[in-house]
Design an enzyme around this catalytic site. Structure first.
Site, PDB file in Angstrom:
ATOM      1  CG  ASP A  11      -1.888   1.066   1.275  1.00 30.26           C
ATOM      2  OD1 ASP A  11      -2.216   1.747   0.311  1.00 30.26           O
ATOM      3  OD2 ASP A  11      -2.276   1.712   2.373  1.00 30.26           O
ATOM      4  CD  GLU A  71      -4.733   1.054  -2.432  1.00 34.68           C
ATOM      5  OE1 GLU A  71      -4.892   2.401  -2.017  1.00 34.68           O
ATOM      6  OE2 GLU A  71      -4.913   0.032  -1.568  1.00 34.68           O
ATOM      7  CG  ASP A 144      -1.202   3.257   6.148  1.00 36.22           C
ATOM      8  OD1 ASP A 144      -1.580   3.638   5.099  1.00 36.22           O
ATOM      9  OD2 ASP A 144      -1.459   3.367   7.240  1.00 36.22           O
TER      10      ASP A 144
END
Length: 184
Positions: A11, A71, A144
């Site tokens: 992420d 991501e 996260d």
């Protein structure tokens, strides 16, 4: 012979970058590690990028992932933030590619939908589902980390649908189509 592979999920972020490592044995995922890199202590954006690169290389050298799932940046209103996030993502991708690890990119909506069945889910909802599915006992301080795990698990689900020929949109649908793969 049971095939084993490792997926590194990222992420990306310039304040906090989350990561998760999944080990896949046969068709069963398990959590190996997850964590974050806190970057807010660095004032210089280029130093943050260097830290991201070094961390991804270190994770790759330690865990030897077979694939990286990351991501994709979402489209926001602040152009400067988008540029910084895109750079962070690019540096993470370059670090994995420097170790010959293939990169797979997923939109935030796709990741959330794969994990919770709803693309508009909150970080807390994603973390809660992951905790149940992967038997994560302690919720991390920064979600996260679970977002990094979610990217890896989304990639696993995506890959499973390709391997089985059974297209799925969420983990719930995946389990419904593959009940024998559920851990008891």
């Amino acid at each position: 012979m049971i095939k084993e592979r490792i997926i590194l999920g990222i992420d990306p972020g310039t304040t906090v970058m989350g990561y998760g490592i999944l080990k896949i044995v046969g068709n069963k995922p398990s959590l190996v590690s997850m964590g974050v890199v806190e970057l807010k202590k660095y004032d210089n954006h280029y130093i943050k990028l260097k830290k991201i690169y070094e961390t991804i290389v270190r994770l790759c050298d330690h865990y030897h992932p077979d694939e990286l799932a990351i991501e994709a940046p979402f489209f926001g209103k602040n152009v400067q933030s988008m540029l910084k996030l895109g750079r962070a993502q690019g540096v993470a991708m370059a670090a994995a590619l420097s170790r010959d690890i293939p990169v797979f990119e997923y939109a935030p909506l796709k990741i959330k939908q794969a994990i919770t069945g709803n693309g508009a889910s909150s970080k807390e909802q994603v973390a809660r589902i992951l905790s149940q599915y992967l038997k994560i006992e302690t919720t991390p301080k920064y979600l996260d980390a679970t977002d990094g795990v979610a990217a890896a698990l989304c990639h696993f689900f995506q890959n499973q649908s390709l391997n089985t020929g059974k297209s799925v949109k969420s983990w719930k649908e995946f389990i419904g189509k593959n009940p024998n793969r559920l851990k008891k």
